[in-house]
Scaffold this motif. Sequence first.
Motif, PDB file in Angstrom:
ATOM      1  N   PHE A 103     117.429  53.865  52.022  1.00  0.00           N
ATOM      2  CA  PHE A 103     118.094  54.676  50.990  1.00  0.00           C
ATOM      3  C   PHE A 103     117.813  54.149  49.595  1.00  0.00           C
ATOM      4  CE2 PHE A 103     121.137  56.830  54.295  1.00  0.00           C
ATOM      5  CZ  PHE A 103     120.683  57.991  53.868  1.00  0.00           C
ATOM      6  N   PHE A 104     117.867  52.533  49.629  1.00  0.00           N
ATOM      7  CA  PHE A 104     117.900  52.172  48.441  1.00  0.00           C
ATOM      8  C   PHE A 104     116.206  51.896  47.991  1.00  0.00           C
ATOM      9  CE2 PHE A 104     117.899  48.113  45.789  1.00  0.00           C
ATOM     10  CZ  PHE A 104     118.822  48.445  44.802  1.00  0.00           C
ATOM     11  N   MET A 105     115.354  52.254  48.916  1.00  0.00           N
ATOM     12  CA  MET A 105     114.019  52.393  48.315  1.00  0.00           C
ATOM     13  C   MET A 105     113.598  53.296  47.076  1.00  0.00           C
ATOM     14  SD  MET A 105     112.024  52.154  52.104  1.00  0.00           S
ATOM     15  CE  MET A 105     110.247  52.295  51.329  1.00  0.00           C
ATOM     16  N   PRO A 106     114.118  54.676  47.242  1.00  0.00           N
ATOM     17  CA  PRO A 106     113.752  55.302  45.914  1.00  0.00           C
ATOM     18  C   PRO A 106     114.358  54.527  44.673  1.00  0.00           C
ATOM     19  CG  PRO A 106     114.727  56.737  47.734  1.00  0.00           C
ATOM     20  CD  PRO A 106     114.939  55.313  48.102  1.00  0.00           C
ATOM     21  N   TYR A 107     115.522  53.865  44.544  1.00  0.00           N
ATOM     22  CA  TYR A 107     116.095  53.254  43.507  1.00  0.00           C
ATOM     23  C   TYR A 107     115.136  52.280  42.883  1.00  0.00           C
ATOM     24  CZ  TYR A 107     119.127  51.108  40.349  1.00  0.00           C
ATOM     25  OH  TYR A 107     119.772  50.639  39.104  1.00  0.00           O
ATOM     26  N   VAL A 108     114.132  51.612  43.760  1.00  0.00           N
ATOM     27  CA  VAL A 108     113.276  50.785  43.266  1.00  0.00           C
ATOM     28  C   VAL A 108     111.952  51.279  43.119  1.00  0.00           C
ATOM     29  CG1 VAL A 108     114.496  48.725  44.110  1.00  0.00           C
ATOM     30  CG2 VAL A 108     112.582  49.688  45.499  1.00  0.00           C
ATOM     31  N   SER A 110     109.295  54.028  41.058  1.00  0.00           N
ATOM     32  CA  SER A 110     109.143  54.459  39.657  1.00  0.00           C
ATOM     33  C   SER A 110     109.705  56.133  39.847  1.00  0.00           C
ATOM     34  CB  SER A 110     107.874  54.509  39.273  1.00  0.00           C
ATOM     35  OG  SER A 110     107.484  55.138  38.321  1.00  0.00           O
ATOM     36  N   THR A 111     110.337  56.308  38.696  1.00  0.00           N
ATOM     37  CA  THR A 111     110.738  57.814  38.642  1.00  0.00           C
ATOM     38  C   THR A 111     109.629  58.745  38.462  1.00  0.00           C
ATOM     39  OG1 THR A 111     112.942  56.920  37.867  1.00  0.00           O
ATOM     40  CG2 THR A 111     112.224  59.295  37.739  1.00  0.00           C
ATOM     41  N   ILE A 112     108.553  58.120  37.980  1.00  0.00           N
ATOM     42  CA  ILE A 112     107.611  59.015  37.528  1.00  0.00           C
ATOM     43  C   ILE A 112     106.778  59.217  38.681  1.00  0.00           C
ATOM     44  CG2 ILE A 112     105.120  59.244  36.204  1.00  0.00           C
ATOM     45  CD1 ILE A 112     107.304  59.496  34.126  1.00  0.00           C
ATOM     46  N   ALA A 113     106.451  58.182  39.636  1.00  0.00           N
ATOM     47  CA  ALA A 113     105.905  58.306  40.925  1.00  0.00           C
ATOM     48  C   ALA A 113     106.718  59.136  41.708  1.00  0.00           C
ATOM     49  CB  ALA A 113     105.863  57.047  41.559  1.00  0.00           C
ATOM     50  N   ILE A 114     108.026  59.335  41.699  1.00  0.00           N
ATOM     51  CA  ILE A 114     108.764  59.988  42.635  1.00  0.00           C
ATOM     52  C   ILE A 114     108.792  61.686  42.081  1.00  0.00           C
ATOM     53  CG2 ILE A 114     110.931  60.641  43.396  1.00  0.00           C
ATOM     54  CD1 ILE A 114     111.513  57.749  43.352  1.00  0.00           C
ATOM     55  N   GLY A 115     108.713  61.693  40.746  1.00  0.00           N
ATOM     56  CA  GLY A 115     108.686  63.026  40.085  1.00  0.00           C
ATOM     57  C   GLY A 115     107.185  63.697  40.248  1.00  0.00           C
ATOM     58  N   ILE A 116     105.995  62.932  40.339  1.00  0.00           N
ATOM     59  CA  ILE A 116     104.804  63.621  40.674  1.00  0.00           C
ATOM     60  C   ILE A 116     104.893  64.038  42.074  1.00  0.00           C
ATOM     61  CG2 ILE A 116     102.365  63.069  41.084  1.00  0.00           C
ATOM     62  CD1 ILE A 116     102.620  60.964  38.683  1.00  0.00           C
ATOM     63  N   VAL A 117     105.559  63.340  42.872  1.00  0.00           N
ATOM     64  CA  VAL A 117     105.692  63.838  44.540  1.00  0.00           C
ATOM     65  C   VAL A 117     106.377  65.167  44.592  1.00  0.00           C
ATOM     66  CG1 VAL A 117     106.516  63.307  46.708  1.00  0.00           C
ATOM     67  CG2 VAL A 117     105.075  61.535  45.330  1.00  0.00           C
ATOM     68  N   PHE A 118     107.471  65.140  43.640  1.00  0.00           N
ATOM     69  CA  PHE A 118     108.557  66.234  43.955  1.00  0.00           C
ATOM     70  C   PHE A 118     107.816  67.369  43.030  1.00  0.00           C
ATOM     71  CE2 PHE A 118     111.891  63.845  45.474  1.00  0.00           C
ATOM     72  CZ  PHE A 118     112.752  64.594  45.853  1.00  0.00           C
ATOM     73  N   ARG A 119     106.849  67.355  42.211  1.00  0.00           N
ATOM     74  CA  ARG A 119     106.291  68.337  41.523  1.00  0.00           C
ATOM     75  C   ARG A 119     105.518  69.017  42.541  1.00  0.00           C
ATOM     76  NH1 ARG A 119     101.874  66.400  37.289  1.00  0.00           N
ATOM     77  NH2 ARG A 119     103.392  65.158  36.852  1.00  0.00           N
ATOM     78  N   TYR A 120     104.940  68.541  43.592  1.00  0.00           N
ATOM     79  CA  TYR A 120     104.363  69.258  44.587  1.00  0.00           C
ATOM     80  C   TYR A 120     105.163  69.731  45.588  1.00  0.00           C
ATOM     81  CZ  TYR A 120      99.779  67.142  42.868  1.00  0.00           C
ATOM     82  OH  TYR A 120      98.629  66.955  42.024  1.00  0.00           O
ATOM     83  N   ILE A 121     106.247  69.048  45.862  1.00  0.00           N
ATOM     84  CA  ILE A 121     107.167  69.662  46.839  1.00  0.00           C
ATOM     85  C   ILE A 121     107.665  70.899  46.189  1.00  0.00           C
ATOM     86  CG2 ILE A 121     109.468  69.324  47.751  1.00  0.00           C
ATOM     87  CD1 ILE A 121     108.924  66.245  47.835  1.00  0.00           C
ATOM     88  N   PHE A 122     107.879  70.915  44.920  1.00  0.00           N
ATOM     89  CA  PHE A 122     108.569  72.157  44.087  1.00  0.00           C
ATOM     90  C   PHE A 122     107.569  73.193  43.739  1.00  0.00           C
ATOM     91  CE2 PHE A 122     112.268  69.313  43.018  1.00  0.00           C
ATOM     92  CZ  PHE A 122     113.082  69.934  43.611  1.00  0.00           C
ATOM     93  N   ASN A 123     106.301  72.939  44.071  1.00  0.00           N
ATOM     94  CA  ASN A 123     105.275  73.975  43.578  1.00  0.00           C
ATOM     95  C   ASN A 123     105.410  75.287  44.283  1.00  0.00           C
ATOM     96  OD1 ASN A 123     102.703  75.430  43.913  1.00  0.00           O
ATOM     97  ND2 ASN A 123     102.219  73.881  42.489  1.00  0.00           N
ATOM     98  N   GLY A 124     105.472  76.328  43.161  1.00  0.00           N
ATOM     99  CA  GLY A 124     105.978  77.676  43.849  1.00  0.00           C
ATOM    100  C   GLY A 124     105.012  78.028  44.828  1.00  0.00           C
ATOM    101  N   ASN A 166     124.100  54.819  44.899  1.00  0.00           N
ATOM    102  CA  ASN A 166     125.410  55.228  44.761  1.00  0.00           C
ATOM    103  C   ASN A 166     125.694  54.724  46.279  1.00  0.00           C
ATOM    104  OD1 ASN A 166     125.524  56.345  42.304  1.00  0.00           O
ATOM    105  ND2 ASN A 166     125.738  58.542  43.239  1.00  0.00           N
ATOM    106  N   ILE A 167     124.904  55.199  47.348  1.00  0.00           N
ATOM    107  CA  ILE A 167     125.172  54.696  48.579  1.00  0.00           C
ATOM    108  C   ILE A 167     125.386  53.097  48.818  1.00  0.00           C
ATOM    109  CG2 ILE A 167     124.081  54.702  51.044  1.00  0.00           C
ATOM    110  CD1 ILE A 167     123.235  57.651  50.357  1.00  0.00           C
ATOM    111  N   VAL A 168     124.325  52.608  48.343  1.00  0.00           N
ATOM    112  CA  VAL A 168     124.334  51.099  48.379  1.00  0.00           C
ATOM    113  C   VAL A 168     125.688  50.548  47.885  1.00  0.00           C
ATOM    114  CG1 VAL A 168     123.263  48.789  47.865  1.00  0.00           C
ATOM    115  CG2 VAL A 168     121.709  50.709  48.595  1.00  0.00           C
ATOM    116  N   ILE A 169     126.152  50.744  46.600  1.00  0.00           N
ATOM    117  CA  ILE A 169     127.267  50.242  46.166  1.00  0.00           C
ATOM    118  C   ILE A 169     128.373  50.829  47.093  1.00  0.00           C
ATOM    119  CG2 ILE A 169     128.683  50.515  44.183  1.00  0.00           C
ATOM    120  CD1 ILE A 169     126.338  48.794  43.673  1.00  0.00           C
ATOM    121  N   LEU A 170     128.522  51.691  47.469  1.00  0.00           N
ATOM    122  CA  LEU A 170     129.454  52.384  48.337  1.00  0.00           C
ATOM    123  C   LEU A 170     129.701  51.487  49.764  1.00  0.00           C
ATOM    124  CD1 LEU A 170     129.429  56.153  47.448  1.00  0.00           C
ATOM    125  CD2 LEU A 170     131.568  54.614  47.068  1.00  0.00           C
ATOM    126  N   MET A 171     128.524  51.334  50.257  1.00  0.00           N
ATOM    127  CA  MET A 171     128.495  50.482  51.335  1.00  0.00           C
ATOM    128  C   MET A 171     129.279  49.299  51.192  1.00  0.00           C
ATOM    129  SD  MET A 171     127.455  52.255  54.176  1.00  0.00           S
ATOM    130  CE  MET A 171     126.847  50.983  55.230  1.00  0.00           C
TER     131      MET A 171
END
Length: 288
Positions: A103-108, A110-124, A166-171
Amino acid sequence: MRSNQKKAWLFLAPTIIFVTFFSIYPILRAFVMSFQSGPLINLNWTGFSNYQYIFSDPEFWRAIRNTILYALISVPVALAISIMLAWFIFSKVKHKSFFETTFFMPYVTSTIAIGIVFRYIFNGEYGMLNFLLRALHLPAPNWIDDPSMSLTTIIIFGVWTSLAFNIVILMGALRNIDPNYYTIADMYGATGTERFWRITMPQLVPTVAFLLTMNIIAAFKIYTSVYALFNGQAGVGNSATTAVFYIYNKFQIVGTPGVAMAATVILFLIIMFVTFLQRKMMKKIGGR
């Protein structure tokens, strides 16, 4: 005592200088620049003209509206999902450390890298999300290119990216709860729901208050997610523009630093006000 105080100030001096130069001075400088107009190298004092401009600018109010809606929806939803997932992992899963790392891997990342992946996931047309929706015979909207879906897309992405922290802090908070509370509750025949609401949640109030504050501040400063999802733009027709994106556009693209700093001051005051209300509310809840 006086000699110890001098030594303490000596050790604190580098931190004080650093905070003053990189935190306090920029805030004061932004406040002064909000009353000036012109290019960055030749600013002239113009009083409240920048504030008059942003208050009459529909784009500014759209950015504030989108930012507030994003914060009001994404923060509670992300916290609720985080609490449920953290509690499930803590109480049901054996190898907790593996899931925490996952769960902590997305936090470390890059948001840009994740955003590019999600851009393809959200492609219409060929996105994975719409592929699944069509397989389930559900409507498959154009998440990226439809202005009416821009804010929804950002909210979904924002909820997902905030889960990791959030999950790591709550754990960590769940581990600090005295297990004797649960032992006694079991002795009296408490159900899982009663254990959660009468033991776990009251113990998590300080942690939830901390996460709520951090998430609200982060939500009002959202910029990178918009930039990554919409390829450097604020959506079709600026439908996904946010307060920070508006500030960036006025400062870097349009070249009106005074207007950008006026918007920065307003955003700063909004964040302070919302954070103050949130902390007062959490104090009342924690005091009950």
